[in-house]
Design a protein around this motif. Structure first.
Motif, PDB file in Angstrom:
ATOM      1  N   TRP A 128       0.839  -1.196   0.000  1.00 16.77           N
ATOM      2  CA  TRP A 128       0.000   0.000   0.000  1.00 16.77           C
ATOM      3  C   TRP A 128       0.878   1.252   0.000  1.00 16.77           C
ATOM      4  CZ3 TRP A 128      -0.847   4.461   2.607  1.00 16.77           C
ATOM      5  CH2 TRP A 128      -2.040   5.142   2.339  1.00 16.77           C
ATOM      6  N   ILE A 129       1.919   1.252   0.819  1.00 16.41           N
ATOM      7  CA  ILE A 129       2.831   2.391   0.884  1.00 16.41           C
ATOM      8  C   ILE A 129       3.526   2.598  -0.461  1.00 16.41           C
ATOM      9  CG2 ILE A 129       5.011   3.201   1.888  1.00 16.41           C
ATOM     10  CD1 ILE A 129       4.070   1.954   4.551  1.00 16.41           C
ATOM     11  N   HIS A 167      14.916  -7.847   7.067  1.00 16.03           N
ATOM     12  CA  HIS A 167      13.520  -7.460   6.830  1.00 16.03           C
ATOM     13  C   HIS A 167      13.441  -6.069   6.209  1.00 16.03           C
ATOM     14  CE1 HIS A 167      11.994 -10.859   9.112  1.00 16.03           C
ATOM     15  NE2 HIS A 167      12.784 -10.548  10.112  1.00 16.03           N
ATOM     16  N   ASP A 168      14.143  -5.133   6.831  1.00 19.28           N
ATOM     17  CA  ASP A 168      14.037  -3.736   6.419  1.00 19.28           C
ATOM     18  C   ASP A 168      14.724  -3.477   5.088  1.00 19.28           C
ATOM     19  OD1 ASP A 168      12.767  -2.562   8.974  1.00 19.28           O
ATOM     20  OD2 ASP A 168      14.451  -3.731   9.705  1.00 19.28           O
ATOM     21  N   LEU A 169      15.845  -4.145   4.852  1.00 12.45           N
ATOM     22  CA  LEU A 169      16.517  -3.979   3.565  1.00 12.45           C
ATOM     23  C   LEU A 169      15.657  -4.513   2.428  1.00 12.45           C
ATOM     24  CD1 LEU A 169      20.239  -4.817   4.396  1.00 12.45           C
ATOM     25  CD2 LEU A 169      19.320  -2.643   3.571  1.00 12.45           C
ATOM     26  N   ALA A 170      14.975  -5.628   2.667  1.00 15.03           N
ATOM     27  CA  ALA A 170      14.077  -6.171   1.634  1.00 15.03           C
ATOM     28  C   ALA A 170      12.985  -5.161   1.297  1.00 15.03           C
ATOM     29  CB  ALA A 170      13.471  -7.489   2.106  1.00 15.03           C
ATOM     30  N   VAL A 171      12.430  -4.529   2.329  1.00 10.24           N
ATOM     31  CA  VAL A 171      11.391  -3.522   2.115  1.00 10.24           C
ATOM     32  C   VAL A 171      11.964  -2.300   1.406  1.00 10.24           C
ATOM     33  CG1 VAL A 171       9.913  -1.847   3.302  1.00 10.24           C
ATOM     34  CG2 VAL A 171       9.891  -4.253   3.982  1.00 10.24           C
ATOM     35  N   LEU A 172      13.128  -1.857   1.831  1.00  7.15           N
ATOM     36  CA  LEU A 172      13.744  -0.671   1.238  1.00  7.15           C
ATOM     37  C   LEU A 172      13.997  -0.868  -0.254  1.00  7.15           C
ATOM     38  CD1 LEU A 172      15.076   2.122   1.577  1.00  7.15           C
ATOM     39  CD2 LEU A 172      17.197   0.915   2.166  1.00  7.15           C
ATOM     40  N   LEU A 173      14.576  -1.999  -0.635  1.00  8.83           N
ATOM     41  CA  LEU A 173      14.853  -2.254  -2.051  1.00  8.83           C
ATOM     42  C   LEU A 173      13.570  -2.439  -2.843  1.00  8.83           C
ATOM     43  CD1 LEU A 173      17.965  -4.616  -1.779  1.00  8.83           C
ATOM     44  CD2 LEU A 173      17.886  -2.122  -1.949  1.00  8.83           C
ATOM     45  N   TYR A 174      12.537  -2.970  -2.196  1.00  8.79           N
ATOM     46  CA  TYR A 174      11.229  -3.124  -2.841  1.00  8.79           C
ATOM     47  C   TYR A 174      10.586  -1.753  -3.089  1.00  8.79           C
ATOM     48  CZ  TYR A 174       6.152  -3.996  -2.960  1.00  8.79           C
ATOM     49  OH  TYR A 174       4.824  -3.995  -3.273  1.00  8.79           O
ATOM     50  N   LEU A 175      10.661  -0.863  -2.123  1.00 11.07           N
ATOM     51  CA  LEU A 175      10.039   0.452  -2.255  1.00 11.07           C
ATOM     52  C   LEU A 175      10.761   1.327  -3.274  1.00 11.07           C
ATOM     53  CD1 LEU A 175       9.220   1.376   1.470  1.00 11.07           C
ATOM     54  CD2 LEU A 175       7.625   0.576  -0.285  1.00 11.07           C
ATOM     55  N   THR A 176      12.078   1.203  -3.342  1.00 15.94           N
ATOM     56  CA  THR A 176      12.862   2.089  -4.205  1.00 15.94           C
ATOM     57  C   THR A 176      13.064   1.533  -5.612  1.00 15.94           C
ATOM     58  OG1 THR A 176      14.951   1.110  -3.463  1.00 15.94           O
ATOM     59  CG2 THR A 176      14.118   3.017  -2.229  1.00 15.94           C
ATOM     60  N   ASP A 177      12.995   0.196  -5.750  1.00 14.88           N
ATOM     61  CA  ASP A 177      13.311  -0.463  -7.032  1.00 14.88           C
ATOM     62  C   ASP A 177      14.712  -0.104  -7.508  1.00 14.88           C
ATOM     63  OD1 ASP A 177      10.928  -1.924  -7.478  1.00 14.88           O
ATOM     64  OD2 ASP A 177       9.911  -0.105  -8.155  1.00 14.88           O
ATOM     65  N   LEU A 178      15.613   0.128  -6.552  1.00 12.39           N
ATOM     66  CA  LEU A 178      16.981   0.518  -6.871  1.00 12.39           C
ATOM     67  C   LEU A 178      17.954  -0.217  -5.951  1.00 12.39           C
ATOM     68  CD1 LEU A 178      16.525   4.402  -7.088  1.00 12.39           C
ATOM     69  CD2 LEU A 178      16.959   2.888  -9.031  1.00 12.39           C
ATOM     70  N   GLU A 179      19.212  -0.280  -6.376  1.00 10.80           N
ATOM     71  CA  GLU A 179      20.277  -0.757  -5.512  1.00 10.80           C
ATOM     72  C   GLU A 179      21.146   0.437  -5.122  1.00 10.80           C
ATOM     73  OE1 GLU A 179      22.245  -4.580  -6.047  1.00 10.80           O
ATOM     74  OE2 GLU A 179      21.093  -4.829  -7.891  1.00 10.80           O
ATOM     75  N   PRO A 180      21.658   0.472  -3.899  1.00  8.95           N
ATOM     76  CA  PRO A 180      22.442   1.635  -3.462  1.00  8.95           C
ATOM     77  C   PRO A 180      23.770   1.737  -4.194  1.00  8.95           C
ATOM     78  CG  PRO A 180      22.557  -0.127  -1.834  1.00  8.95           C
ATOM     79  CD  PRO A 180      21.531  -0.550  -2.843  1.00  8.95           C
ATOM     80  N   GLU A 263      -2.971  12.283  10.087  1.00  7.64           N
ATOM     81  CA  GLU A 263      -4.098  11.356  10.142  1.00  7.64           C
ATOM     82  C   GLU A 263      -3.632   9.943   9.806  1.00  7.64           C
ATOM     83  OE1 GLU A 263      -7.050  11.537   7.012  1.00  7.64           O
ATOM     84  OE2 GLU A 263      -5.741  12.827   5.806  1.00  7.64           O
ATOM     85  N   VAL A 264      -4.294   8.964  10.423  1.00  2.00           N
ATOM     86  CA  VAL A 264      -4.035   7.563  10.087  1.00  2.00           C
ATOM     87  C   VAL A 264      -4.746   7.268   8.777  1.00  2.00           C
ATOM     88  CG1 VAL A 264      -4.393   5.158  10.773  1.00  2.00           C
ATOM     89  CG2 VAL A 264      -3.780   6.877  12.504  1.00  2.00           C
ATOM     90  N   ILE A 265      -3.989   6.853   7.757  1.00  2.00           N
ATOM     91  CA  ILE A 265      -4.582   6.655   6.435  1.00  2.00           C
ATOM     92  C   ILE A 265      -4.614   5.183   6.019  1.00  2.00           C
ATOM     93  CG2 ILE A 265      -4.071   8.964   5.603  1.00  2.00           C
ATOM     94  CD1 ILE A 265      -1.600   7.874   4.229  1.00  2.00           C
ATOM     95  N   PHE A 266      -4.026   4.312   6.839  1.00  2.00           N
ATOM     96  CA  PHE A 266      -4.094   2.880   6.550  1.00  2.00           C
ATOM     97  C   PHE A 266      -3.903   2.108   7.843  1.00  2.00           C
ATOM     98  CE2 PHE A 266      -2.512  -1.295   5.359  1.00  2.00           C
ATOM     99  CZ  PHE A 266      -3.318  -1.644   4.288  1.00  2.00           C
ATOM    100  N   LYS A 267      -4.692   1.070   8.003  1.00  2.15           N
ATOM    101  CA  LYS A 267      -4.581   0.193   9.162  1.00  2.15           C
ATOM    102  C   LYS A 267      -4.358  -1.225   8.662  1.00  2.15           C
ATOM    103  CE  LYS A 267      -5.030  -0.934  13.610  1.00  2.15           C
ATOM    104  NZ  LYS A 267      -4.134  -0.470  14.671  1.00  2.15           N
ATOM    105  N   ALA A 268      -3.236  -1.819   9.046  1.00  2.90           N
ATOM    106  CA  ALA A 268      -2.898  -3.155   8.570  1.00  2.90           C
ATOM    107  C   ALA A 268      -3.901  -4.178   9.072  1.00  2.90           C
ATOM    108  CB  ALA A 268      -1.490  -3.531   9.025  1.00  2.90           C
TER     109      ALA A 268
END
Length: 314
Positions: A128-129, A167-180, A263-268
């Motif tokens: 969603w993010i 966990h967080d690196l997987a999310v970061l690379l997923y959100l950015t679609d880039l490698e550092p 405001e809260v815009i999404f609740k898992a």
């Protein structure tokens, strides 16, 4: 389709229960005799083996889920792929980029699904993010900040970055679609020599985005938070309560602070583990590419290995 579970320790028991609920648990391999006896009482209709090679030889098992210690992931996953099984392996895929790439190549050559347990990707808030970012809801993204902090669980082989930060690196690379393109890392080994308990990781991406990750298993409070800073506002995902909050705060072109509240815009909602394992079963059945496939897992291991080299002064 029946799936064999290799490794039924603390996390493996969660996997066993979830696979059983999905009617996909076909067998379990666990080396500890007391654990095997306990599992036999819980799952009397499920074959339980003392060694994973016994499970791999079972012709009715088409796929396996591997939840053994991280240092064994490469060898066990390789054996499973060579045995012709589809493979789900808990994070990290391997402890070396070369080994992770070998597993990816092997899965491709065998025509088998290779999926990695990057569980945070299956939190409904994460896709969603990504969509919210793509829609321009925050404008240009300037920085991403991640925190995964608590007391324990201390590992004796991999450091806290490999244990928590995956966990967080997987999310970061997923959100950015880039490698550092640039990686900086600082850490502190307090409890055990050469095994960092607290690590700060800083990444710079080709588009100018900066990302910062703090992981620690030597921390007084449990914190799991993702913060995204953009030109139109700031987004915070608190993983513990499952809420995504939009802070309508930014600095305008005249350098004036703007605060329009939040405001809260999404609740898992839902069970990420059940979603993850169902996704694996579906991908195997339909021949589809998993969200957390081997290719994405190799990228994560590559960053982890480079950060480790920096921490060790290599």
């Amino acid at each position: 389709m029946k799936v064999g579970l290799i490794g039924a320790g603390n996390w493996g028991r969660n996997l066993a229960r979830t696979l059983y609920e999905l009617e996909g648990l076909g067998a379990i391999a666990e080396i500890d005799p007391e654990t095997r006896a306990d599992l036999a009482g819980i799952y009397p209709d499920i074959p339980i083996y003392a060694h994973h090679r016994e499970l791999l030889s079972a012709s009715d098992i088409l796929a396996v889920v591997i939840a053994t210690p991280a240092a064994t992931h490469y060898e066990v996953a390789k054996e499973a792929l060579l045995a012709g099984k589809h493979v789900f392996v808990e994070k990290p895929l391997a402890l070396r980029t070369k080994e992770a790439e070998e597993l990816l190549d092997l899965a491709r050559s065998k025509g088998r699904t290779l999926m990695v347990g990057h569980l945070l990707l299956y939190q409904p808030a994460i896709p969603w993010i990504k969509q919210f970012i793509r829609s321009g809801g925050l404008g240009k993204i300037w920085s991403i900040h991640q925190e995964r902090l608590k007391l324990g669980t201390v590992r004796t082989v991999e450091n806290v970055l490999w244990s928590f930060g995956v966990h967080d690196l997987a999310v970061l690379l997923y959100l950015t679609d880039l490698e550092p393109e640039e990686i900086q890392a600082q850490g502190q080994a307090t409890i055990q020599k050469d095994i960092e308990d607290d690590v700060y990781l800083h990444l710079r991406f080709p588009n100018g985005l900066h990302a910062h990750l703090h992981v620690s298993w030597l921390w007084p409070e449990r914190q799991r938070r993702l913060t995204i800073i953009g030109e139109k506002g700031m987004l915070v995902f608190d993983e513990i309560n499952g809420e995504v909050t939009l802070h309508k705060k930014f600095v305008d072109p005249r350098l004036k602070e703007v605060d329009q509240g939040s405001e809260v815009i999404f609740k898992a909602h839902g069970d990420p583990l059940k979603m993850e394992l169902k996704h694996f079963l579906d991908c195997v059945a339909k021949g589809e590419k998993p969200l957390s496939d081997g290719e994405s897992a190799v990228r994560v291991v590559r960053v982890l290995e480079k950060a480790t080299e920096i921490l060790k002064g290599a």
